[in-house]
Design a protein around this motif. Structure first.
Motif, PDB file in Angstrom:
ATOM      1  N   SER A 211      52.983  36.418  41.373  1.00  0.00           N
ATOM      2  CA  SER A 211      53.644  35.124  41.583  1.00  0.00           C
ATOM      3  C   SER A 211      53.752  34.285  40.316  1.00  0.00           C
ATOM      4  O   SER A 211      54.378  33.231  40.332  1.00  0.00           O
ATOM      5  CB  SER A 211      52.898  34.329  42.662  1.00  0.00           C
TER       6      SER A 211
ATOM      7  N   TYR B 187      33.688  33.879  32.436  1.00  0.00           N
ATOM      8  CA  TYR B 187      34.988  34.556  32.346  1.00  0.00           C
ATOM      9  C   TYR B 187      34.842  35.791  31.450  1.00  0.00           C
ATOM     10  O   TYR B 187      35.313  36.881  31.811  1.00  0.00           O
ATOM     11  CB  TYR B 187      36.061  33.612  31.796  1.00  0.00           C
TER      12      TYR B 187
ATOM     13  N   THR C 204      50.990  31.260  29.872  1.00  0.00           N
ATOM     14  CA  THR C 204      51.308  31.410  31.304  1.00  0.00           C
ATOM     15  C   THR C 204      50.708  30.185  32.002  1.00  0.00           C
ATOM     16  O   THR C 204      50.434  29.187  31.346  1.00  0.00           O
ATOM     17  CB  THR C 204      50.648  32.691  31.862  1.00  0.00           C
TER      18      THR C 204
HETATM   19  N1  LIG Z   1      47.159  34.090  29.665  1.00  0.00           N
HETATM   20  C1  LIG Z   1      46.305  34.586  28.830  1.00  0.00           C
HETATM   21  O1  LIG Z   1      46.126  34.065  27.705  1.00  0.00           O
HETATM   22  C2  LIG Z   1      45.539  35.840  29.168  1.00  0.00           C
HETATM   23  C3  LIG Z   1      44.871  36.517  28.126  1.00  0.00           C
HETATM   24  C4  LIG Z   1      44.153  37.656  28.419  1.00  0.00           C
HETATM   25  C5  LIG Z   1      44.110  38.142  29.717  1.00  0.00           C
HETATM   26  N2  LIG Z   1      44.742  37.471  30.723  1.00  0.00           N
HETATM   27  C6  LIG Z   1      44.633  38.012  32.079  1.00  0.00           C
HETATM   28  O2  LIG Z   1      45.925  38.290  32.570  1.00  0.00           O
HETATM   29  C7  LIG Z   1      45.932  38.251  33.987  1.00  0.00           C
HETATM   30  C8  LIG Z   1      47.111  37.417  34.470  1.00  0.00           C
HETATM   31  O3  LIG Z   1      46.947  36.082  34.031  1.00  0.00           O
HETATM   32  P1  LIG Z   1      48.158  35.119  33.668  1.00  0.00           P
HETATM   33  O4  LIG Z   1      47.944  34.698  32.268  1.00  0.00           O
HETATM   34  O5  LIG Z   1      49.445  35.718  34.061  1.00  0.00           O
HETATM   35  O6  LIG Z   1      47.778  33.853  34.606  1.00  0.00           O
HETATM   36  P2  LIG Z   1      48.621  33.053  35.716  1.00  0.00           P
HETATM   37  O7  LIG Z   1      49.959  32.699  35.200  1.00  0.00           O
HETATM   38  O8  LIG Z   1      47.705  31.950  36.145  1.00  0.00           O
HETATM   39  O9  LIG Z   1      48.776  34.122  36.890  1.00  0.00           O
HETATM   40  C9  LIG Z   1      47.655  34.558  37.627  1.00  0.00           C
HETATM   41  C10 LIG Z   1      48.114  35.335  38.844  1.00  0.00           C
HETATM   42  O10 LIG Z   1      46.935  35.791  39.554  1.00  0.00           O
HETATM   43  C11 LIG Z   1      47.128  35.540  40.931  1.00  0.00           C
HETATM   44  N3  LIG Z   1      45.854  35.354  41.622  1.00  0.00           N
HETATM   45  C12 LIG Z   1      44.831  34.548  41.268  1.00  0.00           C
HETATM   46  N4  LIG Z   1      43.850  34.608  42.183  1.00  0.00           N
HETATM   47  C13 LIG Z   1      44.282  35.476  43.152  1.00  0.00           C
HETATM   48  C14 LIG Z   1      43.736  35.931  44.365  1.00  0.00           C
HETATM   49  N5  LIG Z   1      42.518  35.514  44.798  1.00  0.00           N
HETATM   50  N6  LIG Z   1      44.426  36.807  45.119  1.00  0.00           N
HETATM   51  C15 LIG Z   1      45.645  37.227  44.698  1.00  0.00           C
HETATM   52  N7  LIG Z   1      46.227  36.835  43.544  1.00  0.00           N
HETATM   53  C16 LIG Z   1      45.549  35.949  42.805  1.00  0.00           C
HETATM   54  C17 LIG Z   1      47.985  34.270  40.985  1.00  0.00           C
HETATM   55  O11 LIG Z   1      48.731  34.273  42.193  1.00  0.00           O
HETATM   56  P3  LIG Z   1      48.502  33.285  43.433  1.00  0.00           P
HETATM   57  O12 LIG Z   1      47.903  32.010  42.894  1.00  0.00           O
HETATM   58  O13 LIG Z   1      49.868  33.118  44.010  1.00  0.00           O
HETATM   59  O14 LIG Z   1      47.587  34.042  44.347  1.00  0.00           O
HETATM   60  C18 LIG Z   1      48.919  34.500  39.805  1.00  0.00           C
HETATM   61  O15 LIG Z   1      50.043  35.241  40.214  1.00  0.00           O
HETATM   62  C19 LIG Z   1      44.554  37.695  34.396  1.00  0.00           C
HETATM   63  O16 LIG Z   1      43.744  38.766  34.787  1.00  0.00           O
HETATM   64  C20 LIG Z   1      44.030  37.068  33.117  1.00  0.00           C
HETATM   65  O17 LIG Z   1      42.628  37.045  33.077  1.00  0.00           O
HETATM   66  C21 LIG Z   1      45.468  36.337  30.479  1.00  0.00           C
END
Ligand SMILES: NC(=O)c1ccc[n+]([C@@H]2O[C@H](COP(=O)([O-])OP(=O)(O)OC[C@H]3O[C@@H](n4cnc5c(N)ncnc54)[C@H](OP(=O)(O)O)[C@@H]3O)[C@@H](O)[C@H]2O)c1
Length: 256
Positions: free
Chosen positions: A15, A157, A192
């Protein structure tokens, strides 16, 4: 290269952010996508976008990955023509807060551990046996540089992302006698909704990326497409990726 036409890809956290971009990229490459998350309105919009842009089928699965029984039953009850998942993108995840451990809200720890570790495990457990039976499957975890390093305020985290690495390595061992492949993409800063979720404040979240050009969800999605299109005998292990202006979890170059 492996072709993705008509492969079924299940993406958790479709999402927003990286998951959303990955669903679009995999659909563009020919995958039928299962879009998993809690915000079903956004998933429905994404499904329409995929259908209109790429003439590909998508299936919305409303699911909170922290809920074990829901994960196991809803994945088991997928319609027959969506059961044979070829590609699992374990992307859903989050950070909550940047306090020192001794000053933290303990409920935030539960949320992070339940989502990033236990939720990821439940989804993996629900899908991997079918992949083994069918003799094919790619599992890609979204790790993080936080799984390689620990930084101030990162405590729990970072612990969850270190756990994701351990799970990734362990699963690679457990399926080594099968054609399945297990990989992890470990990014630095990606702009994001991640920082907004972590800090609970749009302005503070914006400041995280100020003075440098962060990665985008689309940048990560292209790496995921690369990982799952390698020839069958090539398995990517861990791939770290940074913005050019970031050198490690703690070192970034910002212009004023
Ligand atoms: N952004 C960064 O800098 C970064 C860096 C390294 C790694 N990451 C990793 O990349 C991944 C994606 O993060 P993002 O940056 O794309 O963050 P984001 O934009 O906040 O997206 C997070 C996604 O996870 C879903 N989510 C959270 N809790 C959930 C649950 N209990 N059940 C189902 N879905 C859930 C949310 O959907 P809903 O709220 O609709 O459920 C959303 O679609 C994460 O694992 C994060 O740790 C991010």
């Amino acid at each position: 290269m492996r072709q993705l036409t008509n492969k079924i890809a299940l993406i958790t956290g479709a999402s927003a952010g990286i998951g959303r971009a990955t669903a679009l990229a995999l659909a563009r490459e020919g995958c039928r996508t299962i879009l998993v998350g809690r915000r079903v309105d956004r998933l429905e919009k994404l499904k329409k976008e995929i259908e209109n842009s790429y003439q590909q089928e998508a299936y919305v699965l409303e699911l909170d990955i922290r809920k074990k029984e829901d994960v196991l039953s809803k994945i088991k009850k997928l319609p027959a023509n969506w059961q044979a998942v070829d590609i699992l993108i374990n992307n859903a995840g989050m950070a909550k807060g940047i306090s020192k451990m001794q000053d933290s809200n303990v409920d935030d720890w539960d949320t992070m551990i339940d989502t990033n570790v236990k939720g990821l495990l439940y989804v993996t457990y629900a899908i991997v046996p079918g992949m083994i039976e069918r003799g094919r499957g790619d599992i890609v975890h979204l790790g993080s540089i936080a799984g390689h390093e620990v930084y101030p305020g990162g405590n729990i985290y970072c612990a969850t992302k270190h756990a994701v690495h351990a799970i990734e390595k362990a699963l690679r061992i457990d399926v080594v006698d099968t054609p399945l492949r297990v990989s992890s993409i470990d990014p630095g800063m990606v702009e994001t909704e991640f920082s907004e979720v972590r800090l609970g404040d749009k302005e503070k979240a914006k400041a995280v990326y100020q003075g440098l050009k962060p990665l985008t969800g689309a940048d990560i999605a292209e790496l995921i497409v690369f990982v799952v299109t390698r020839p069958a005998h090539v398995q990517i292990g861990e791939m770290t990726v940074f913005p050019t202006a970031q050198a490690s979890a703690m070192v970034a170059h910002r212009t004023k």
